[in-house]
Scaffold this active site. Structure first.
Site, PDB file in Angstrom:
ATOM      1  N   LYS A   1       0.615  12.679   0.720  1.00  0.00           N
ATOM      2  CA  LYS A   1      -0.663  13.107   1.307  1.00  0.00           C
ATOM      3  C   LYS A   1      -1.462  11.899   1.810  1.00  0.00           C
ATOM      4  O   LYS A   1      -1.972  11.895   2.914  1.00  0.00           O
ATOM      5  CB  LYS A   1      -1.524  13.869   0.273  1.00  0.00           C
ATOM      6  CG  LYS A   1      -0.874  15.119  -0.278  1.00  0.00           C
ATOM      7  CD  LYS A   1      -1.772  15.826  -1.272  1.00  0.00           C
ATOM      8  CE  LYS A   1      -2.049  15.041  -2.542  1.00  0.00           C
ATOM      9  NZ  LYS A   1      -0.866  14.774  -3.365  1.00  0.00           N
TER      10      LYS A   1
ATOM     11  N   ARG B   1      -8.327  20.675  -5.359  1.00  0.00           N
ATOM     12  CA  ARG B   1      -7.164  20.743  -6.231  1.00  0.00           C
ATOM     13  C   ARG B   1      -7.204  21.980  -7.115  1.00  0.00           C
ATOM     14  O   ARG B   1      -6.290  22.181  -7.914  1.00  0.00           O
ATOM     15  CB  ARG B   1      -7.116  19.509  -7.121  1.00  0.00           C
ATOM     16  CG  ARG B   1      -6.157  18.417  -6.622  1.00  0.00           C
ATOM     17  CD  ARG B   1      -6.139  17.334  -7.663  1.00  0.00           C
ATOM     18  NE  ARG B   1      -5.021  16.457  -7.593  1.00  0.00           N
ATOM     19  CZ  ARG B   1      -5.022  15.259  -6.993  1.00  0.00           C
ATOM     20  NH1 ARG B   1      -6.092  14.855  -6.344  1.00  0.00           N
ATOM     21  NH2 ARG B   1      -3.967  14.484  -7.054  1.00  0.00           N
TER      22      ARG B   1
ATOM     23  N   ARG C   1       5.805   3.570  -6.213  1.00  0.00           N
ATOM     24  CA  ARG C   1       4.558   3.448  -5.442  1.00  0.00           C
ATOM     25  C   ARG C   1       3.791   2.207  -5.886  1.00  0.00           C
ATOM     26  O   ARG C   1       3.670   1.927  -7.080  1.00  0.00           O
ATOM     27  CB  ARG C   1       3.691   4.691  -5.659  1.00  0.00           C
ATOM     28  CG  ARG C   1       2.284   4.501  -5.111  1.00  0.00           C
ATOM     29  CD  ARG C   1       1.585   5.788  -4.783  1.00  0.00           C
ATOM     30  NE  ARG C   1       1.251   6.589  -5.943  1.00  0.00           N
ATOM     31  CZ  ARG C   1       0.679   7.785  -5.851  1.00  0.00           C
ATOM     32  NH1 ARG C   1       0.404   8.309  -4.661  1.00  0.00           N
ATOM     33  NH2 ARG C   1       0.413   8.465  -6.933  1.00  0.00           N
TER      34      ARG C   1
ATOM     35  N   ARG D   1      -0.104   2.124 -10.356  1.00  0.00           N
ATOM     36  CA  ARG D   1      -1.231   2.854 -10.946  1.00  0.00           C
ATOM     37  C   ARG D   1      -0.926   3.263 -12.380  1.00  0.00           C
ATOM     38  O   ARG D   1       0.195   3.618 -12.704  1.00  0.00           O
ATOM     39  CB  ARG D   1      -1.526   4.108 -10.109  1.00  0.00           C
ATOM     40  CG  ARG D   1      -2.396   3.821  -8.916  1.00  0.00           C
ATOM     41  CD  ARG D   1      -2.463   4.959  -7.932  1.00  0.00           C
ATOM     42  NE  ARG D   1      -2.638   6.272  -8.535  1.00  0.00           N
ATOM     43  CZ  ARG D   1      -2.723   7.395  -7.820  1.00  0.00           C
ATOM     44  NH1 ARG D   1      -2.672   7.352  -6.510  1.00  0.00           N
ATOM     45  NH2 ARG D   1      -2.866   8.553  -8.421  1.00  0.00           N
TER      46      ARG D   1
ATOM     47  N   ARG E   1       1.231  15.501 -14.567  1.00  0.00           N
ATOM     48  CA  ARG E   1       0.514  15.780 -13.313  1.00  0.00           C
ATOM     49  C   ARG E   1       1.232  16.854 -12.497  1.00  0.00           C
ATOM     50  O   ARG E   1       0.582  17.654 -11.826  1.00  0.00           O
ATOM     51  CB  ARG E   1       0.362  14.489 -12.496  1.00  0.00           C
ATOM     52  CG  ARG E   1      -0.597  13.513 -13.169  1.00  0.00           C
ATOM     53  CD  ARG E   1      -0.534  12.139 -12.555  1.00  0.00           C
ATOM     54  NE  ARG E   1      -0.998  12.123 -11.189  1.00  0.00           N
ATOM     55  CZ  ARG E   1      -0.733  11.151 -10.331  1.00  0.00           C
ATOM     56  NH1 ARG E   1      -0.001  10.116 -10.708  1.00  0.00           N
ATOM     57  NH2 ARG E   1      -1.202  11.206  -9.113  1.00  0.00           N
TER      58      ARG E   1
HETATM   59  P1  ADP Z   1       0.155  11.280  -2.533  1.00  0.00           P
HETATM   60  O1  ADP Z   1      -1.069  10.778  -1.798  1.00  0.00           O
HETATM   61  O2  ADP Z   1       0.569  12.659  -2.099  1.00  0.00           O
HETATM   62  O3  ADP Z   1       0.051  11.152  -4.021  1.00  0.00           O
HETATM   63  P2  ADP Z   1       1.460   8.909  -1.392  1.00  0.00           P
HETATM   64  O4  ADP Z   1       1.104   9.025   0.072  1.00  0.00           O
HETATM   65  O5  ADP Z   1       0.748   7.871  -2.166  1.00  0.00           O
HETATM   66  O6  ADP Z   1       1.366  10.353  -2.099  1.00  0.00           O
HETATM   67  O7  ADP Z   1       3.041   8.682  -1.465  1.00  0.00           O
HETATM   68  C1  ADP Z   1       3.679   8.520  -2.742  1.00  0.00           C
HETATM   69  C2  ADP Z   1       4.723   7.389  -2.647  1.00  0.00           C
HETATM   70  O8  ADP Z   1       5.794   7.807  -1.794  1.00  0.00           O
HETATM   71  C3  ADP Z   1       4.167   6.096  -2.040  1.00  0.00           C
HETATM   72  O9  ADP Z   1       4.792   5.003  -2.674  1.00  0.00           O
HETATM   73  C4  ADP Z   1       4.556   6.198  -0.563  1.00  0.00           C
HETATM   74  O10 ADP Z   1       4.714   4.904   0.025  1.00  0.00           O
HETATM   75  C5  ADP Z   1       5.893   6.936  -0.641  1.00  0.00           C
HETATM   76  N1  ADP Z   1       6.104   7.832   0.492  1.00  0.00           N
HETATM   77  C6  ADP Z   1       5.173   8.515   1.206  1.00  0.00           C
HETATM   78  N2  ADP Z   1       5.756   9.272   2.175  1.00  0.00           N
HETATM   79  C7  ADP Z   1       7.102   9.072   2.045  1.00  0.00           C
HETATM   80  C8  ADP Z   1       8.257   9.581   2.740  1.00  0.00           C
HETATM   81  N3  ADP Z   1       8.135  10.449   3.742  1.00  0.00           N
HETATM   82  N4  ADP Z   1       9.474   9.161   2.302  1.00  0.00           N
HETATM   83  C9  ADP Z   1       9.588   8.293   1.271  1.00  0.00           C
HETATM   84  N5  ADP Z   1       8.557   7.769   0.578  1.00  0.00           N
HETATM   85  C10 ADP Z   1       7.326   8.156   0.966  1.00  0.00           C
HETATM   86  P1  AMP Z   2      -4.767  11.092  -6.482  1.00  0.00           P
HETATM   87  O1  AMP Z   2      -5.172   9.718  -6.097  1.00  0.00           O
HETATM   88  O2  AMP Z   2      -5.144  12.121  -5.441  1.00  0.00           O
HETATM   89  O3  AMP Z   2      -3.316  11.177  -6.895  1.00  0.00           O
HETATM   90  O4  AMP Z   2      -5.648  11.477  -7.778  1.00  0.00           O
HETATM   91  C1  AMP Z   2      -5.494  10.768  -8.980  1.00  0.00           C
HETATM   92  C2  AMP Z   2      -6.194  11.494 -10.113  1.00  0.00           C
HETATM   93  O5  AMP Z   2      -7.607  11.602  -9.833  1.00  0.00           O
HETATM   94  C3  AMP Z   2      -5.733  12.929 -10.361  1.00  0.00           C
HETATM   95  O6  AMP Z   2      -4.557  13.002 -11.169  1.00  0.00           O
HETATM   96  C4  AMP Z   2      -6.973  13.518 -11.065  1.00  0.00           C
HETATM   97  O7  AMP Z   2      -7.067  13.088 -12.412  1.00  0.00           O
HETATM   98  C5  AMP Z   2      -8.119  12.850 -10.307  1.00  0.00           C
HETATM   99  N1  AMP Z   2      -8.516  13.657  -9.133  1.00  0.00           N
HETATM  100  C6  AMP Z   2      -8.425  13.297  -7.822  1.00  0.00           C
HETATM  101  N2  AMP Z   2      -8.875  14.293  -7.033  1.00  0.00           N
HETATM  102  C7  AMP Z   2      -9.237  15.311  -7.854  1.00  0.00           C
HETATM  103  C8  AMP Z   2      -9.737  16.627  -7.651  1.00  0.00           C
HETATM  104  N3  AMP Z   2      -9.953  17.124  -6.416  1.00  0.00           N
HETATM  105  N4  AMP Z   2     -10.005  17.387  -8.745  1.00  0.00           N
HETATM  106  C9  AMP Z   2      -9.805  16.923  -9.981  1.00  0.00           C
HETATM  107  N5  AMP Z   2      -9.299  15.706 -10.255  1.00  0.00           N
HETATM  108  C10 AMP Z   2      -9.013  14.899  -9.210  1.00  0.00           C
END
Ligand code: ADP
Ligand code: AMP
Length: 214
Positions: free
Chosen positions: A13, A88, A127, A160, A171
């Protein structure tokens, strides 16, 4: 244009939201990034959010909704935004909709990035995140130009706290219980668009561009 990104943790995302933000010139609003910035700065909000984040739980709706509504009320959001990680839960979506209705507007697209659970653990353990500007990389799939350093702002990249496999499993459970119902919610509103998130980041973005238009 008001866009919501849906998908499991690690679906991509944030990666796609930052590309959308750049191409369509709208702010990328990530509630997770806002919480992490507050944790880094040692604020009360950060201390409260950290208790839940470290457990893989959601931060309570009341707190999350407040920070999100404050953010989207800022001037730079007046022509739209891409929300990454919000809503969420169904109550969060309902509050957002009610607020947008008051302003005479609505969500244009809910982009659902679909990735099976089996792929998620590998994505998360590889990541690496920049806590300063929110950029994310992957050790294998999306490497920074210089190892361990953010391409955008030169800060150090970190794993992270909530990307450890035990927390990721939690999660994912929380995602299926509380967030996945939003897929039906936005389908009923007629704005859901699903893309395959298992292909390369470039291919995922191409599919999103096809949906959002030039
Ligand atoms: P989210 O925001 O949904 O938690 P991220 O955008 O941070 O996910 O992506 C999670 C991990 O996967 C990151 O390390 C990112 O660089 C990697 N990633 C994102 N899109 C892809 C893809 N299409 N293929 C492989 N790895 C990806
Ligand atoms: P993210 O960076 O989107 O993966 O979010 C990391 C963490 O932040 C999540 O696992 C939740 O603990 C908290 N968080 C982020 N966005 C929300 C949301 N919309 N509602 C509740 N918790 C959130």
């Amino acid at each position: 244009m008001k866009i919501i990104m849906l998908g499991a943790p690690g679906a991509g995302k944030g990666t796609q939201a930052s590309r959308i933000a750049e191409k369509y010139q709208i702010p990328h609003v990530s509630t997770g990034d806002i919480f992490r910035a507050n944790i880094k700065n040692g604020t009360d909000l950060g201390k409260e959010a950290k208790k839940y984040m470290d457990q893989g739980q959601l931060v309570p709706d009341e707190l999350t909704v407040r920070i999100l509504l404050d953010r989207v009320a800022q001037d730079d959001c007046k022509n739209g935004y891409v929300l990454d990680g919000f809503p969420r839960t169904i109550p969060q979506a309902e509050v957002l909709d009610a607020e947008l209705t008051k302003l005479g507007t609505k969500v244009d697209y809910a982009v659902n990035v679909e990735v099976p659970d089996e792929n998620i653990i590998g994505r998360m353990s590889g990541r690496r995140a920049c806590l300063k500007c929110g950029a994310t990389y992957h050790l294998e799939f999306l490497r920074p130009k210089t190892e361990g350093i953010c391409d955008n702002c030169g800060s150090e990249l970190v794993l992270r706290d909530d990307d450890k496999p035990e927390t990721v499993k939690k999660r994912l459970t929380v995602y299926h219980d509380q967030t996945q119902p939003l897929i039906d919610y936005y389908t009923e509103k007629g704005v859901l668009k699903t893309v395959d998130g298992t292909v390369s980041p470039e291919q995922v973005f191409q599919a999103i561009e096809n949906i959002l238009g030039a």
